[in-house]
Design a protein around this motif. Structure first.
Motif, short mmCIF file in Angstrom:
data_model
loop_
_atom_site.label_atom_id
_atom_site.label_comp_id
_atom_site.label_asym_id
_atom_site.label_seq_id
_atom_site.Cartn_x
_atom_site.Cartn_y
_atom_site.Cartn_z
N VAL A 1 30.22 25.52 -5.30
CA VAL A 1 28.77 25.71 -5.39
C VAL A 1 28.35 25.82 -6.85
CG1 VAL A 1 26.87 27.25 -4.83
CG2 VAL A 1 28.62 26.78 -3.13
N ASN A 2 29.15 26.56 -7.60
CA ASN A 2 28.89 26.77 -9.01
C ASN A 2 28.82 25.43 -9.76
OD1 ASN A 2 28.40 28.50 -10.99
ND2 ASN A 2 30.47 29.38 -11.11
N PHE B 1 29.35 19.60 -21.05
CA PHE B 1 29.65 18.61 -22.10
C PHE B 1 31.09 18.75 -22.51
CE2 PHE B 1 24.97 18.79 -23.15
CZ PHE B 1 24.72 17.56 -22.59
N GLY B 2 31.94 19.14 -21.61
CA GLY B 2 33.33 19.35 -21.97
C GLY B 2 33.52 20.76 -22.47
N GLY B 3 34.78 21.11 -22.73
CA GLY B 3 35.07 22.48 -23.09
C GLY B 3 34.71 23.38 -21.93
N ASN B 4 34.20 24.55 -22.23
CA ASN B 4 33.83 25.42 -21.13
C ASN B 4 32.34 25.72 -21.14
OD1 ASN B 4 35.76 25.91 -19.22
ND2 ASN B 4 36.93 27.26 -20.58
N GLN B 5 31.56 24.78 -21.68
CA GLN B 5 30.14 25.02 -21.77
C GLN B 5 29.41 24.39 -20.60
OE1 GLN B 5 29.40 23.60 -25.85
NE2 GLN B 5 29.06 25.76 -26.28
N PHE B 6 28.84 25.26 -19.79
CA PHE B 6 28.11 24.77 -18.64
C PHE B 6 26.64 25.13 -18.78
CE2 PHE B 6 32.41 25.04 -17.10
CZ PHE B 6 32.51 23.94 -16.28
N ASP C 1 34.34 13.85 -12.26
CA ASP C 1 32.89 14.05 -12.23
C ASP C 1 32.59 15.31 -11.43
OD1 ASP C 1 32.20 11.91 -13.69
OD2 ASP C 1 31.95 10.57 -11.96
N LEU C 2 32.76 16.47 -12.07
CA LEU C 2 32.71 17.71 -11.30
C LEU C 2 31.38 17.94 -10.60
CD1 LEU C 2 34.73 20.17 -13.48
CD2 LEU C 2 35.43 18.83 -11.53
N GLY C 3 30.28 17.78 -11.33
CA GLY C 3 28.97 18.08 -10.75
C GLY C 3 28.69 17.27 -9.50
N PRO C 4 28.66 15.93 -9.62
CA PRO C 4 28.38 15.12 -8.44
C PRO C 4 29.40 15.36 -7.33
CG PRO C 4 28.36 13.78 -10.41
CD PRO C 4 28.81 15.13 -10.83
#
Lengths: 281, 289
Positions: B32-33, B40-45, B255-258
């Motif tokens: 869900v998260n 944009f890569g790294g751990n920045q969401f 493609d994590l989000g989709p």
């Protein structure tokens, strides 16, 4: 007269019984032919598989099996698979037993919703969970261990075990519980000494199902392991892509994966039908 | 059976709740998260709201995969349920042959799914497989790696081979539970074979058949391993079902989000259809006792 479903004169009964045997014969042939072909392949050398087409091995050889049983990277796959399958079966049945008892005997806040929620986990596609599992188990340092796969398989095995056991427990009259309490049994003692023996066939069936679904699963077990706990299923897929055409060894490995299942099935054959109906017959 | 109201029963359910929470709720929350964030890569969401859902709802790729998936599930249910019932009606009722059939029929169910794929991969190959070779000898063009129709037929026949026994075993269990008195009454009334089936055997099997349909629907809807081994989702995208597409997207392209939005919708579709089956099933259960 054993077969009362056949309500026809004796002359027609004979024809129908033969018809039944014919249907079963055809169906079983359909089931066994591909398996026979796999066994056939496993007894041939690669040269023979690719060179000639024959219905049975011309020069039967056990070389493919020897390759698997002497190479640790092959046979450890079986050991790893068996370890996490057994772990998963034990965990699933142990936690499912009290829960199934609660569902079959008591009404409590949110019981129906909770039961359906459990079942939804059986419905969850493993593909959805592959990536999050990978991240979760990596972050707690369990990646590539047997327990990680065993826990991951609990996702679908625990709900199933609860479902099956609840079905079997429903068939045990409640008076037995009450009598035991009047006789002074405490709950744990009653559960282990009296209740569990009564539903032993249900426990056997539940364990069988956990074994089965954990044994056949590939996606999660492959995602969660790399070397130390790699299951046989993953070993097989990697060999296909690496060497490409080693059909004989691939077939032999396939045959060996059928063996544990066949053994387990033999022991529970009298309960299979009832078990597949989840105890609800 | 009437149940005693007792909220302490929650303590008995607690181990299951904890275990399943660890293995289902936490991973699901991760999904869900991801489904509402971009990176944009790294751990920045950062938060993107329902953008991914919108994108996936307009994605032809997902609708195509869903269409193929629904077609596949419908076809195998339409074949396996009647065939399974038919086989169950023809099974020996007791004795050695009954056990014999039970053991042999259960065999495909216990073969690891990728081995099922391997078996059919070998069996269907034109050069080394019995099926492919025979078809080629008969002059039928058949090549499951290139021809979409052949690939579909292979995947469907494979699934029928793999799972019809499950339906048959369930139906058989239902048949076994019918008391002989029912058949005797039917015999006195001179009921035809069809009437016996329609008014005695089918109603008695209804409950287990619902379980069979529910299990088969759920499992066929998340089928992954077998078609993946045999066809790899090809030729082209012809046999790319939902799970195959999802794994491609999540683990292949990352493609994590989709993929996460896809997962959630996928899960919701299964949940919705299964809920309908489950409700029907519990209602049948209640009528039955």
């Amino acid at each position: 007269m054993t077969d009362l479903a056949v309500n026809a004169p004796a002359s027609r009964t004979r024809g129908r019984v033969n018809g039944k045997a014919l249907v079963m014969g055809l169906y079983l042939t359909f089931l066994l032919l591909p398996i026979y072909w796999l066994v056939n392949m496993s007894l041939k050398t690669n040269a023979e598989i690719l060179g000639t087409f024959s219905l049975w091995p011309q020069n039967p050889t056990l070389a493919n099996y020897r390759t698997i049983l002497t190479d640790p990277s092959w046979y450890m796959g079986y050991v790893n698979s068996l370890i996490f399958v057994v772990m998963n079966t034990v965990i699933s049945v142990l936690v499912a037993l009290p829960a199934a008892y609660a569902f079959s005997r008591y009404r409590f806040l949110g019981d129906k919703h909770f039961f359906f929620w459990l079942l939804t986990n059986r419905m969850a596609p493993p593909a959805v969970f592959a990536l999050p599992f990978f991240q979760l188990y990596s972050s707690v340092g369990l990646f590539d261990t047997h327990i990680a796969v065993a826990l991951a398989h609990c996702l679908f095995n625990v709900p199933l075990a609860v479902w099956i056991l609840e079905g079997f427990m429903r068939g045990v009259p409640k008076e037995i519980d009450e009598t035991a309490y009047i006789d002074g049994y405490s709950f744990p003692r009653f559960f282990v000494r009296i209740f569990m023996p009564l539903i032993s066939s249900g426990i056997g069936v539940a364990a069988f199902f956990c074994f089965m679904f954990s044994w056949v699963e590939l996606l999660l077990s492959r995602t969660l392991t790399s070397v130390e706990a790699k299951p046989i299923a993953a070993t097989m897929t990697r060999t296909v892509s690496a060497s490409g055409l080693d059909w004989g060894v691939l077939a032999a490995a396939g045959v060996l994966t059928i063996v544990p299942g066949a053994l387990v099935i033999y022991f529970v054959r009298n309960y299979i039908a009832k078990g597949f109906a989840l105890g609800r017959v | 059976m009437d149940k005693t109201p007792n909220n302490k029963a929650w303590f008995l359910v607690l181990p299951v709740a904890v275990l399943v929470a660890f293995s289902a709720v936490i991973p699901l929350m991760t999904v869900v998260n991801y489904s509402v964030q971009d990176t944009f890569g790294g751990n920045q969401f950062f938060w993107v709201g329902l953008e991914w859902y919108e994108e996936m709802l307009h994605s032809e790729r997902m609708w195509n995969a869903l269409g193929r998936q629904l077609a596949f599930s419908a076809i195998i249910l339409a074949i396996e349920v009647p065939l399974g019932v038919f086989v169950a009606l023809n099974m020996p009722k007791r004795g050695f042959w009954a056990s014999f059939c039970l053991v042999l029929m259960s065999l495909p169910l216990l073969i690891p799914w990728n081995v099922v794929g391997t078996i059919w991969q070998i069996f269907g190959r034109v050069d080394i497989g019995l099926l492919g070779h025979t078809l080629a000898a008969l002059g039928i063009e058949y090549n499951y790696t290139q021809d979409a129709v052949a690939a579909w037929v292979t995947v469907i026949v494979m699934d029928v081979w793999h799972w019809t026994s499950l339906v048959a075993l369930l139906a058989y269990a239902g048949l076994q539970s019918i008391p002989d008195a029912y058949y005797q009454a039917a015999k006195i009334d001179q009921a035809s074979r069809w009437k016996v089936f329609r008014y005695i055997q089918l109603p008695k099997m209804a409950g287990v058949l619902m379980i069979a349909i529910l299990l088969r629907f759920m499992d066929s809807f998340m089928i992954y391993t077998e078609p993946f081994v045999v066809t790899g989702g090809g030729p082209g995208n012809a046999t790319t079902f939902l799970s195959i597409d999802l794994v491609k997207m999540a683990l292949g392209q990352f493609d994590l989000g989709p993929a996460a939005a896809f997962s959630i919708m996928y899960f919701l579709v299964i949940l919705l259809i299964s809920w309908v089956f489950y409700t029907v099933m519990t209602n049948l259960d209640r009528e039955g006792r």
